[in-house]
Design a protein around this motif. Structure first.
Motif, PDB file in Angstrom:
ATOM      1  N   GLU A  66       2.546 -14.937 -13.590  1.00 33.56           N
ATOM      2  CA  GLU A  66       2.618 -13.633 -13.076  1.00 33.56           C
ATOM      3  C   GLU A  66       3.880 -13.161 -12.377  1.00 33.56           C
ATOM      4  OE1 GLU A  66      -0.456 -10.906 -10.520  1.00 33.56           O
ATOM      5  OE2 GLU A  66      -0.340 -13.308  -9.969  1.00 33.56           O
ATOM      6  N   VAL A  67       4.586 -12.163 -12.666  1.00 29.36           N
ATOM      7  CA  VAL A  67       5.697 -11.797 -11.787  1.00 29.36           C
ATOM      8  C   VAL A  67       5.493 -10.480 -11.245  1.00 29.36           C
ATOM      9  CG1 VAL A  67       8.288 -11.315 -12.147  1.00 29.36           C
ATOM     10  CG2 VAL A  67       7.156 -13.027 -13.850  1.00 29.36           C
ATOM     11  N   LYS A  68       6.020 -10.231 -10.002  1.00 26.09           N
ATOM     12  CA  LYS A  68       5.853  -9.089  -9.265  1.00 26.09           C
ATOM     13  C   LYS A  68       7.283  -8.785  -8.759  1.00 26.09           C
ATOM     14  CE  LYS A  68       1.112  -9.963  -7.771  1.00 26.09           C
ATOM     15  NZ  LYS A  68       0.388 -10.114  -6.533  1.00 26.09           N
ATOM     16  N   LEU A  69       7.440  -7.411  -8.483  1.00 26.15           N
ATOM     17  CA  LEU A  69       8.504  -7.031  -7.827  1.00 26.15           C
ATOM     18  C   LEU A  69       7.905  -6.149  -6.547  1.00 26.15           C
ATOM     19  CD1 LEU A  69      11.534  -5.971  -7.397  1.00 26.15           C
ATOM     20  CD2 LEU A  69      11.024  -3.863  -8.757  1.00 26.15           C
ATOM     21  N   ARG A  70       8.367  -6.845  -5.237  1.00 22.37           N
ATOM     22  CA  ARG A  70       7.756  -6.226  -4.359  1.00 22.37           C
ATOM     23  C   ARG A  70       8.640  -5.476  -3.390  1.00 22.37           C
ATOM     24  NH1 ARG A  70       2.779  -8.403  -2.269  1.00 22.37           N
ATOM     25  NH2 ARG A  70       3.592  -8.213  -0.129  1.00 22.37           N
ATOM     26  N   LYS A  71       8.271  -4.599  -2.533  1.00 17.46           N
ATOM     27  CA  LYS A  71       9.100  -3.803  -1.580  1.00 17.46           C
ATOM     28  C   LYS A  71       8.372  -4.004  -0.284  1.00 17.46           C
ATOM     29  CE  LYS A  71      10.291   1.125  -0.427  1.00 17.46           C
ATOM     30  NZ  LYS A  71      10.309   2.399  -0.898  1.00 17.46           N
ATOM     31  N   ILE A  72       9.143  -4.330   0.609  1.00 19.31           N
ATOM     32  CA  ILE A  72       8.692  -4.623   2.001  1.00 19.31           C
ATOM     33  C   ILE A  72       9.443  -4.039   3.039  1.00 19.31           C
ATOM     34  CG2 ILE A  72       8.417  -6.736   3.486  1.00 19.31           C
ATOM     35  CD1 ILE A  72       8.608  -8.594   1.191  1.00 19.31           C
ATOM     36  N   TYR A  73       8.504  -3.213   3.510  1.00 24.47           N
ATOM     37  CA  TYR A  73       8.893  -2.376   4.923  1.00 24.47           C
ATOM     38  C   TYR A  73       8.168  -2.787   5.878  1.00 24.47           C
ATOM     39  CZ  TYR A  73      10.899   1.171   7.836  1.00 24.47           C
ATOM     40  OH  TYR A  73      11.571   1.887   8.853  1.00 24.47           O
ATOM     41  N   LEU A  74       6.972  -2.493   6.255  1.00 30.11           N
ATOM     42  CA  LEU A  74       5.989  -2.871   7.178  1.00 30.11           C
ATOM     43  C   LEU A  74       5.043  -3.480   6.618  1.00 30.11           C
ATOM     44  CD1 LEU A  74       5.752   0.772   9.048  1.00 30.11           C
ATOM     45  CD2 LEU A  74       7.155  -1.152   9.727  1.00 30.11           C
ATOM     46  N   SER A  75       4.702  -3.233   5.465  1.00 30.25           N
ATOM     47  CA  SER A  75       3.661  -4.282   4.720  1.00 30.25           C
ATOM     48  C   SER A  75       4.256  -4.202   3.209  1.00 30.25           C
ATOM     49  CB  SER A  75       2.254  -3.722   4.757  1.00 30.25           C
ATOM     50  OG  SER A  75       2.317  -2.571   4.031  1.00 30.25           O
ATOM     51  N   GLY A  76       3.931  -5.339   2.626  1.00 29.48           N
ATOM     52  CA  GLY A  76       4.454  -5.283   1.201  1.00 29.48           C
ATOM     53  C   GLY A  76       3.691  -4.683   0.335  1.00 29.48           C
ATOM     54  N   LYS A  77       4.249  -4.032  -0.606  1.00 33.08           N
ATOM     55  CA  LYS A  77       3.876  -3.266  -1.712  1.00 33.08           C
ATOM     56  C   LYS A  77       4.476  -3.579  -3.179  1.00 33.08           C
ATOM     57  CE  LYS A  77       3.587   1.631  -3.143  1.00 33.08           C
ATOM     58  NZ  LYS A  77       4.191   2.932  -3.113  1.00 33.08           N
ATOM     59  N   THR A  78       3.432  -3.974  -4.016  1.00 31.99           N
ATOM     60  CA  THR A  78       4.016  -4.313  -5.460  1.00 31.99           C
ATOM     61  C   THR A  78       4.140  -3.057  -6.122  1.00 31.99           C
ATOM     62  OG1 THR A  78       2.356  -6.219  -5.230  1.00 31.99           O
ATOM     63  CG2 THR A  78       3.379  -5.368  -7.474  1.00 31.99           C
ATOM     64  N   ILE A  79       5.649  -3.123  -6.346  1.00 36.29           N
ATOM     65  CA  ILE A  79       6.178  -1.957  -7.317  1.00 36.29           C
ATOM     66  C   ILE A  79       5.835  -2.145  -8.792  1.00 36.29           C
ATOM     67  CG2 ILE A  79       8.199  -0.499  -7.708  1.00 36.29           C
ATOM     68  CD1 ILE A  79       9.482  -1.612  -5.212  1.00 36.29           C
ATOM     69  N   GLU A  80       6.083  -3.358  -9.277  1.00 34.21           N
ATOM     70  CA  GLU A  80       5.786  -3.631 -10.669  1.00 34.21           C
ATOM     71  C   GLU A  80       5.105  -4.793 -10.833  1.00 34.21           C
ATOM     72  OE1 GLU A  80       9.072  -2.794 -13.553  1.00 34.21           O
ATOM     73  OE2 GLU A  80      10.152  -1.481 -12.424  1.00 34.21           O
ATOM     74  N   GLN A  81       4.568  -5.242 -11.906  1.00 37.26           N
ATOM     75  CA  GLN A  81       3.860  -6.369 -12.096  1.00 37.26           C
ATOM     76  C   GLN A  81       3.895  -6.495 -13.446  1.00 37.26           C
ATOM     77  OE1 GLN A  81       0.380  -6.545 -10.218  1.00 37.26           O
ATOM     78  NE2 GLN A  81      -0.432  -8.497 -10.913  1.00 37.26           N
ATOM     79  N   ALA A  82       4.056  -7.946 -14.057  1.00 36.56           N
ATOM     80  CA  ALA A  82       3.908  -8.300 -15.377  1.00 36.56           C
ATOM     81  C   ALA A  82       3.173  -9.667 -15.373  1.00 36.56           C
ATOM     82  CB  ALA A  82       5.178  -8.602 -15.846  1.00 36.56           C
ATOM     83  N   GLU A  83       2.326  -9.660 -16.542  1.00 43.55           N
ATOM     84  CA  GLU A  83       1.540 -10.994 -16.631  1.00 43.55           C
ATOM     85  C   GLU A  83       1.724 -11.384 -18.084  1.00 43.55           C
ATOM     86  OE1 GLU A  83      -2.394  -9.559 -15.675  1.00 43.55           O
ATOM     87  OE2 GLU A  83      -2.103  -9.705 -13.633  1.00 43.55           O
ATOM     88  N   PHE A  84       1.907 -12.735 -18.233  1.00 41.03           N
ATOM     89  CA  PHE A  84       1.771 -13.505 -19.709  1.00 41.03           C
ATOM     90  C   PHE A  84       0.601 -14.454 -19.436  1.00 41.03           C
ATOM     91  CE2 PHE A  84       6.094 -11.958 -18.223  1.00 41.03           C
ATOM     92  CZ  PHE A  84       6.349 -11.317 -19.240  1.00 41.03           C
ATOM     93  N   GLY A  85      -0.031 -14.308 -20.487  1.00 40.43           N
ATOM     94  CA  GLY A  85      -1.227 -15.164 -20.421  1.00 40.43           C
ATOM     95  C   GLY A  85      -2.593 -14.839 -19.815  1.00 40.43           C
ATOM     96  N   PRO A  86      -3.704 -15.477 -19.708  1.00 40.33           N
ATOM     97  CA  PRO A  86      -4.801 -15.069 -19.230  1.00 40.33           C
ATOM     98  C   PRO A  86      -4.850 -15.203 -17.363  1.00 40.33           C
ATOM     99  CG  PRO A  86      -5.024 -17.332 -19.787  1.00 40.33           C
ATOM    100  CD  PRO A  86      -3.611 -16.969 -20.369  1.00 40.33           C
ATOM    101  N   VAL A  87      -3.879 -14.361 -16.764  1.00 46.30           N
ATOM    102  CA  VAL A  87      -3.892 -14.451 -15.523  1.00 46.30           C
ATOM    103  C   VAL A  87      -5.102 -14.191 -14.836  1.00 46.30           C
ATOM    104  CG1 VAL A  87      -2.740 -13.745 -13.376  1.00 46.30           C
ATOM    105  CG2 VAL A  87      -1.154 -14.593 -15.232  1.00 46.30           C
ATOM    106  N   GLN A  88      -5.646 -12.888 -14.962  1.00 44.68           N
ATOM    107  CA  GLN A  88      -6.671 -12.109 -14.690  1.00 44.68           C
ATOM    108  C   GLN A  88      -7.915 -13.152 -14.820  1.00 44.68           C
ATOM    109  OE1 GLN A  88      -6.940  -9.580 -12.646  1.00 44.68           O
ATOM    110  NE2 GLN A  88      -4.885  -9.401 -12.710  1.00 44.68           N
ATOM    111  N   HIS A  89      -8.188 -13.808 -15.724  1.00 40.84           N
ATOM    112  CA  HIS A  89      -9.271 -14.691 -15.939  1.00 40.84           C
ATOM    113  C   HIS A  89      -9.213 -16.095 -15.164  1.00 40.84           C
ATOM    114  CE1 HIS A  89     -12.490 -16.745 -18.043  1.00 40.84           C
ATOM    115  NE2 HIS A  89     -11.608 -17.906 -18.270  1.00 40.84           N
TER     116      HIS A  89
END
Length: 102
Positions: free
Chosen positions: A68-91
């Motif tokens: 799982e790869v995330k691009l996060r923007k952090i100002y006051l709290s972290g916010k995920t801008i983009e996210q990519a998953e390869f394989g059964p990550v949710q499972h």
């Protein structure tokens, strides 16, 4: 004059980070994960986005599934801008959540 303006604004800009999480599955053991964080300085959104696209488009990332790869923007709290998953990550996340509840 523009350099002075950039020096005043820079402390108020957001930080960016790319978080790469790899999950390891060993039968009979709980699912373990390994996080690698690549932090970027304030206002470096272009560099962070370029790094994120390189990681997502890499053949190595796609063959190391589940990842799982995330691009996060952090100002006051972290916010995920983009996210990519390869394989059964949710499972795998649901398996770990189920183990913690018991």
């Amino acid at each position: 004059m523009k350099a002075i303006g950039r020096g005043v604004v820079k402390p108020f800009q957001s930080k960016y980070e790319v978080v790469c999480t790899t999950y390891q599955v060993i039968p009979g053991l709980p699912v373990s994960k390994n996080e690698q964080t690549h932090a970027f300085e304030r206002g470096a959104s272009l560099q962070a986005r370029d790094f994120y696209t390189k990681v997502v488009s890499s053949d190595m990332t796609k063959t190391m599934a589940p990842v799982e790869v995330k691009l996060r923007k952090i100002y006051l709290s972290g916010k995920t801008i983009e996210q990519a998953e390869f394989g059964p990550v949710q499972h795998l996340k649901s398996l770990n959540a189920g183990k913690k509840k018991k």
